[in-house]
Design an enzyme around this catalytic site. Sequence first.
Site, PDB file in Angstrom:
ATOM      1  N   ASP A  38       0.862  -1.177   0.000  1.00 58.34           N
ATOM      2  CA  ASP A  38       0.000   0.000   0.000  1.00 58.34           C
ATOM      3  C   ASP A  38       0.900   1.230   0.000  1.00 58.34           C
ATOM      4  OD1 ASP A  38      -2.686   1.251   0.330  1.00 58.34           O
ATOM      5  OD2 ASP A  38      -1.768   1.986   2.167  1.00 58.34           O
ATOM      6  N   ASP A 242      -0.670  -0.547   6.482  1.00 56.93           N
ATOM      7  CA  ASP A 242      -0.633   0.042   7.828  1.00 56.93           C
ATOM      8  C   ASP A 242      -1.975   0.570   8.304  1.00 56.93           C
ATOM      9  OD1 ASP A 242      -0.745   2.294   6.097  1.00 56.93           O
ATOM     10  OD2 ASP A 242       0.112   3.546   7.684  1.00 56.93           O
ATOM     11  N   ASP A 246      -6.611  -1.650   5.208  1.00 60.12           N
ATOM     12  CA  ASP A 246      -5.703  -2.679   4.673  1.00 60.12           C
ATOM     13  C   ASP A 246      -5.962  -4.044   5.306  1.00 60.12           C
ATOM     14  OD1 ASP A 246      -4.319  -0.856   3.052  1.00 60.12           O
ATOM     15  OD2 ASP A 246      -3.002  -0.268   4.699  1.00 60.12           O
TER      16      ASP A 246
END
Length: 370
Positions: A38, A242, A246
């Site tokens: 990400d 994080d 996610d």
Amino acid sequence: ATPTAIIVGTGKGAERGVLIRSAQALEILHRVNVVVMDKTGTLTTGKPVVTDIETGTGTGASGVSEAEMLRLAASAELGSEHPVGEAMVNEARARDLVLERPERFTAIPGKGIEALVNGRLVLLGNQALMQDRGIGLNGLDQRAAELAAAGKTPMFVAAGGDALGVIAVADTLKEGSVEEVARLKRLGIEVVMLTGDNPRTAMAIARELGIEQVEAEVMPEHKAEVVKRLQAQGKVVAMVGDGINDAPALVQADVGMAMGTGADVAMESADVTLIRGDLGGIFTAFQLSRRTIRTIRQNLFWAFFYNVLLIPVAAGVLYPVFNAAGGVPDSLGFFFGGQGFLNPVLAALAMAFSSVTVVTNSLRLRGAKI
């Protein structure tokens, strides 16, 4: 042979700030061939700043100054916890602009926000949001494309049904992220960047990082689907993230890796937690897994080597040989009994030596440079 190596391996990881929650995760890591990262908070600091403010030329934008447009946008974002919104609020406060808390605030996933500020309906978001609401951009889309090509995230501001302008924000890359991506690629691992940014911005950032594969304009609820698609291609996937959004992708991945500086939900969902929150921990986890699996294989080889060699001897496989020779020679009397069987004392010592060998080999991991 196996538990000793795993215990030492996970202990070594903890020393380096990599918490591995299970032996299964440690074992799967060495087979991972794709890492999905990400962008925000993983590859970047997650703290974007305002870089450009461009006012429009349309009817509704005439007479609107940069300061007034920023004030409206920041006031609308007072109800948001998104990093882009925080960047606008911080910039407005740095300019000593007076902000008004919105009377109504609605987040539009993957597109932006809608807020009522002092009786004025304010829209702040990407081009898709403007198109959905039928707002003409009056050439602002071209300027937004230029900003996106420079690696910035452009956000259109509209009020009263007219486009006022565009505000661009940029998130700085984490220190050492370019080098860490290169190290992962040298291990033969594909790196995929996952982001909600538009393709132009995403590709600009990816080029800076040295990443060729990009999944852009991915809405939070679709992150897990990207992981599923890669797995359907036969890939063993590790997901690094994080944030709260996610978590589903971290669970879906073969191995989920969460930044220790991120949300608690992400860390709870992950198999591996990178305490320091830097990308170096990803490389450490992969190297540690490979070294641990190599040690396990060495241990199993030596354990089988001793057993395959000495169990037949202890069982009397040499008895026919000694019997044909008329008995055990005096020089070998200590090692073999009168029947040609291995001395039980030596058999016990050999068994103990086998165990000492695998434990000692596993402890070598503690001194490994990873």
